[in-house]
Scaffold this motif. Structure first.
Motif, PDB file in Angstrom:
ATOM      1  N   UNK A 161      -5.191   3.011  -5.930  1.00 56.52           N
ATOM      2  CA  UNK A 161      -4.756   1.879  -5.110  1.00 56.52           C
ATOM      3  C   UNK A 161      -5.545   1.857  -3.815  1.00 56.52           C
ATOM      4  N   UNK A 162      -5.993   0.660  -3.439  1.00 57.49           N
ATOM      5  CA  UNK A 162      -6.863   0.567  -2.264  1.00 57.49           C
ATOM      6  C   UNK A 162      -6.684  -0.786  -1.599  1.00 57.49           C
ATOM      7  N   UNK A 163      -6.616  -0.802  -0.296  1.00 62.00           N
ATOM      8  CA  UNK A 163      -6.687  -2.082   0.409  1.00 62.00           C
ATOM      9  C   UNK A 163      -7.462  -1.940   1.704  1.00 62.00           C
ATOM     10  N   UNK A 164      -8.255  -2.942   2.005  1.00 63.00           N
ATOM     11  CA  UNK A 164      -8.877  -3.051   3.324  1.00 63.00           C
ATOM     12  C   UNK A 164      -8.511  -4.413   3.883  1.00 63.00           C
TER      13      UNK A 164
ATOM     14  N   UNK B 161     -11.430  -9.132   3.058  1.00 59.63           N
ATOM     15  CA  UNK B 161     -10.153  -8.494   2.764  1.00 59.63           C
ATOM     16  C   UNK B 161     -10.016  -8.288   1.266  1.00 59.63           C
ATOM     17  N   UNK B 162      -9.553  -7.107   0.889  1.00 63.98           N
ATOM     18  CA  UNK B 162      -9.502  -6.773  -0.527  1.00 63.98           C
ATOM     19  C   UNK B 162      -8.365  -5.787  -0.793  1.00 63.98           C
ATOM     20  N   UNK B 163      -7.624  -6.006  -1.852  1.00 54.54           N
ATOM     21  CA  UNK B 163      -6.685  -4.968  -2.276  1.00 54.54           C
ATOM     22  C   UNK B 163      -6.607  -4.912  -3.789  1.00 54.54           C
ATOM     23  N   UNK B 164      -6.521  -3.698  -4.309  1.00 51.88           N
ATOM     24  CA  UNK B 164      -6.222  -3.520  -5.730  1.00 51.88           C
ATOM     25  C   UNK B 164      -5.014  -2.596  -5.809  1.00 51.88           C
ATOM     26  N   UNK B 165      -3.961  -3.084  -6.493  1.00 52.34           N
ATOM     27  CA  UNK B 165      -2.713  -2.331  -6.564  1.00 52.34           C
ATOM     28  C   UNK B 165      -2.346  -2.123  -8.018  1.00 52.34           C
ATOM     29  N   UNK B 166      -2.303  -0.883  -8.438  1.00 53.52           N
ATOM     30  CA  UNK B 166      -1.841  -0.575  -9.790  1.00 53.52           C
ATOM     31  C   UNK B 166      -0.325  -0.440  -9.766  1.00 53.52           C
ATOM     32  N   UNK B 168       3.289   0.996 -11.263  1.00 53.45           N
ATOM     33  CA  UNK B 168       3.606   2.303 -11.870  1.00 53.45           C
ATOM     34  C   UNK B 168       3.769   2.224 -13.389  1.00 53.45           C
ATOM     35  N   UNK B 218       4.433   5.150 -16.213  1.00 55.81           N
ATOM     36  CA  UNK B 218       3.571   6.162 -16.823  1.00 55.81           C
ATOM     37  C   UNK B 218       4.290   7.497 -17.017  1.00 55.81           C
ATOM     38  N   UNK B 261      -3.290   0.769 -18.012  1.00 58.09           N
ATOM     39  CA  UNK B 261      -2.881   0.445 -16.645  1.00 58.09           C
ATOM     40  C   UNK B 261      -2.947  -1.064 -16.387  1.00 58.09           C
TER      41      UNK B 261
END
Lengths: 411, 411
Positions: A161-164, B161-166, B168, B218, B261
């Motif tokens: 998981x990552x955000x900027x 601006x960027x986000x990647x959220x996995x 659960x 998971x 995922x």
């Protein structure tokens, strides 16, 4: 206890690599991009554990209060905490890289990371002379800042998981020179000019100058394009600073650099297999409004060290535990810094804010263990950041009740 | 109006490049990683504009209701909307790449993007034969999915601006075969087994099978490691499905692939200079719980086309406007998909949920223009996603008032 915790303070055989194509200790401060570093309790505890607290503290300027500048020029101090609770203001070049003095750690400057292997821990660097260098590491500690090269490898893994998040504000630095060899304003204060959608702050430097930092939305920066507009803008919002900075310097320095962006970075997990762990800004770059960026990074090292002791330095157990323990705290300080970004520029000048501070401090005086102001928990204790936030929400309810019943009683 | 809008439907001179090292039209479905595609109003409007609606719709299976399976085996239908409002279920291979049939657009498969220039728009591809190929583009449209290679260049720019959220949860697909050549359960339904922390759904395929998808955290997947544990788990939570899937197939297929995922990606801006724009999953991958992923992507094209018309196809004006208009809507559908991820597995089986749906639908019947259920706004209209969310919050207050006054009146 083990000897090493900070980026500079690794086991004796460790090597530290930096991408900067120069030895930062010999570099000059980059004018306009400094943002002074605040050192408070958490950072000092980490330095203490490696025997560096006194040396570092002696180079800092103690600050015990905020000083609020209103539009009409009046100044009102708001202390940070109780007497003796100070934040130290450090120059960017004083803090880093005293490692070689304190251990046999080898520092390698001008090494740019090209790649590293998650399986073997092999790292490939590009040196300043153009040659490539391979090294093999038992553990890679990624302390390489908000735009971490180490972290790129994490982004290629599933379930990272990552955000900027860039805030709409940029910042711009101006210098307020000394007057007759002395500080132009009271030192030992964080000077604040809160103006709702924007604000300016000023912080003292060892050379008796102040660094003034203007935080403002980028689109408002775009409205000020000539020297005359700068003066007009300062006349309207920061009139007391024009004679102190100097109208000519103001006109010139305002355009020296474009406004700089500020980013908040969150991620999870902090580790990749048992080969790599992220710390400091690489794991959690925060906006600069709580003065906790460096402290959170140093506390990362303290927490990592504590877990190393608990789990007998077994990386395969230490790294997941470090992620489990540390992620919620770093996310909490990132959120608090974002919250303070609003608080500092808007509420800090209101009577309501001052009254709330008064209630907080009074409650703290009456029940010092039960009610601790948020700022105190964050800055002058090692209460875990995420617990500080929880206690704060609870205290807020209590305070809300007290404030409102006081008001009804006609306090 | 202009002819082209989808990824496949560019101006006549356009080329489409895909990284897949094969022509997807000749590929087989990857068992266990399909997740069927839902086509509803927004997607159909886009297809209509390029004259492809009827062809595509003829290949879909219409669904007009959810079918909730309770633990004791009872089944209760919950219609999606009014009569005639259906969602079409598409097979992954039916939808894409009909472009060559409809235009002279050239499709290049097995072209992997290595790099592209933000200044010139030059792109470098690696071909399957190992050779590199350079092409020059007037506009690069990055429709290359959740892990977009085009988007990597955006991450190197400041203020992106960027986000990647996995989430659960992972997912795992099982096949329910036909019985005597017919569907094993009622087709034309989205079958749901909501079980609070997890759920299973089943969707019909053209070959009369159902694809059953189990969504589960998971760490709960990790507790089921043997065939017997699978049967035990299904006995407890999905007993009605065991005879339909078959105990042996269940034991075998459950372990065919590890749980997959799911990621939610948000970013802003969508454009980089006047050379590149992101669309579809590359701009906004969503979790699959609202059935809007493909529709949002197709609507991107519609919106882009509308703006192209408004601004005379001037990319330097069109691209920033597209970002301004589209980002809030895509962020809204990403949030809604995340919200439905909780709603589908937890509330959908409660009487309270059914009662709320009843109130919603009744209000909609009485005031069809004023009160429109959220699901209807999202799935069967082109009300902007972020406006649908706003109206929903407002309607929620109204409904809350009505439901509670009804309860007090002893309805």
């Amino acid at each position: 206890t083990r000897p090493g915790i900070t980026m500079n303070d690794c086991p004796e055989s460790a090597q530290v690599h930096r991408a900067d194509f120069a030895d930062i200790r010999e570099a000059k401060i980059v004018k306009g991009r400094s943002i002074n570093l605040a050192l408070s309790h958490r950072g000092r505890q980490a330095l203490k554990q490696v025997g560096m607290e006194d040396t570092i503290v002696s180079k800092g300027i103690p600050m015990h209060s905020r000083m609020i500048h209103s539009l009409n020029g009046t100044q009102s101090p708001i202390p940070y905490g109780k007497k003796g609770q100070v934040t130290l203001l450090m120059q960017r070049l004083d803090t880093p890289h005293s490692a070689e003095t304190y251990s046999t750690t080898k520092l390698n400057f001008a090494h740019k990371l090209l790649n590293w292997s998650t399986e073997t821990g092999a790292m490939t660097f590009l040196r300043a002379d153009g040659a490539k260098e391979e090294i093999q590491a038992d553990l890679i500690v990624g302390c390489d800042g908000a735009f971490s090269a180490i972290r790129k490898q994490f982004l290629r893994q599933s379930r990272f998981n990552f955000s900027q998040t860039y805030i709409p504000h940029g910042y711009l630095e101006l210098t307020m020179p000394p007057i007759n060899g002395e500080f132009a304003m009271k030192p030992n204060y964080l000077h604040i000019w809160p103006r709702n959608t924007f604000m300016m702050i000023a912080l003292p430097n060892l050379d008796k100058t102040f660094t003034c930092t203007l935080f403002m939305p980028f689109d408002e920066f775009e409205n000020v394009t000539t020297g005359d507009q700068v003066i007009e803008f300062f006349q309207k919002y920061f009139p007391d600073t024009i004679p102190l900075i100097g109208a000519d310097a103001l006109k010139r320095d305002y355009f020296r650099l474009p406004a700089q962006a500020m980013v908040s970075v969150k991620c999870s997990p902090y580790h990749l297999s048992d080969k790599c762990v992220l710390m400091g800004d690489a794991a959690h770059a925060v906006v600069p409004f709580y003065g906790q960026g460096m402290n959170a990074g140093f506390e990362d090292c303290l927490v990592f060290n504590e877990i190393m002791d608990q789990l007998n330095e077994d990386f395969s157990a230490v790294l997941p535990e470090y992620t489990r323990v540390r992620v919620p705290d770093d996310h909490a300080i990132a959120d608090l810094a974002m919250y303070n970004y609003v608080e500092m520029r808007s509420h800090v000048n209101s009577k309501w804010f001052l009254f709330r501070k008064y209630v907080d401090n009074t409650l703290h005086m009456i029940m010092p263990r039960t009610v601790i102001p948020l700022y105190t928990m964050v800055t002058f204790t090692r209460i875990r950041y995420h617990e500080a936030v929880k206690r704060w929400h609870w205290q807020d309810k209590v305070r809300h009740y007290i404030v409102h019943s006081s008001l009804y009683k006609g306090l």
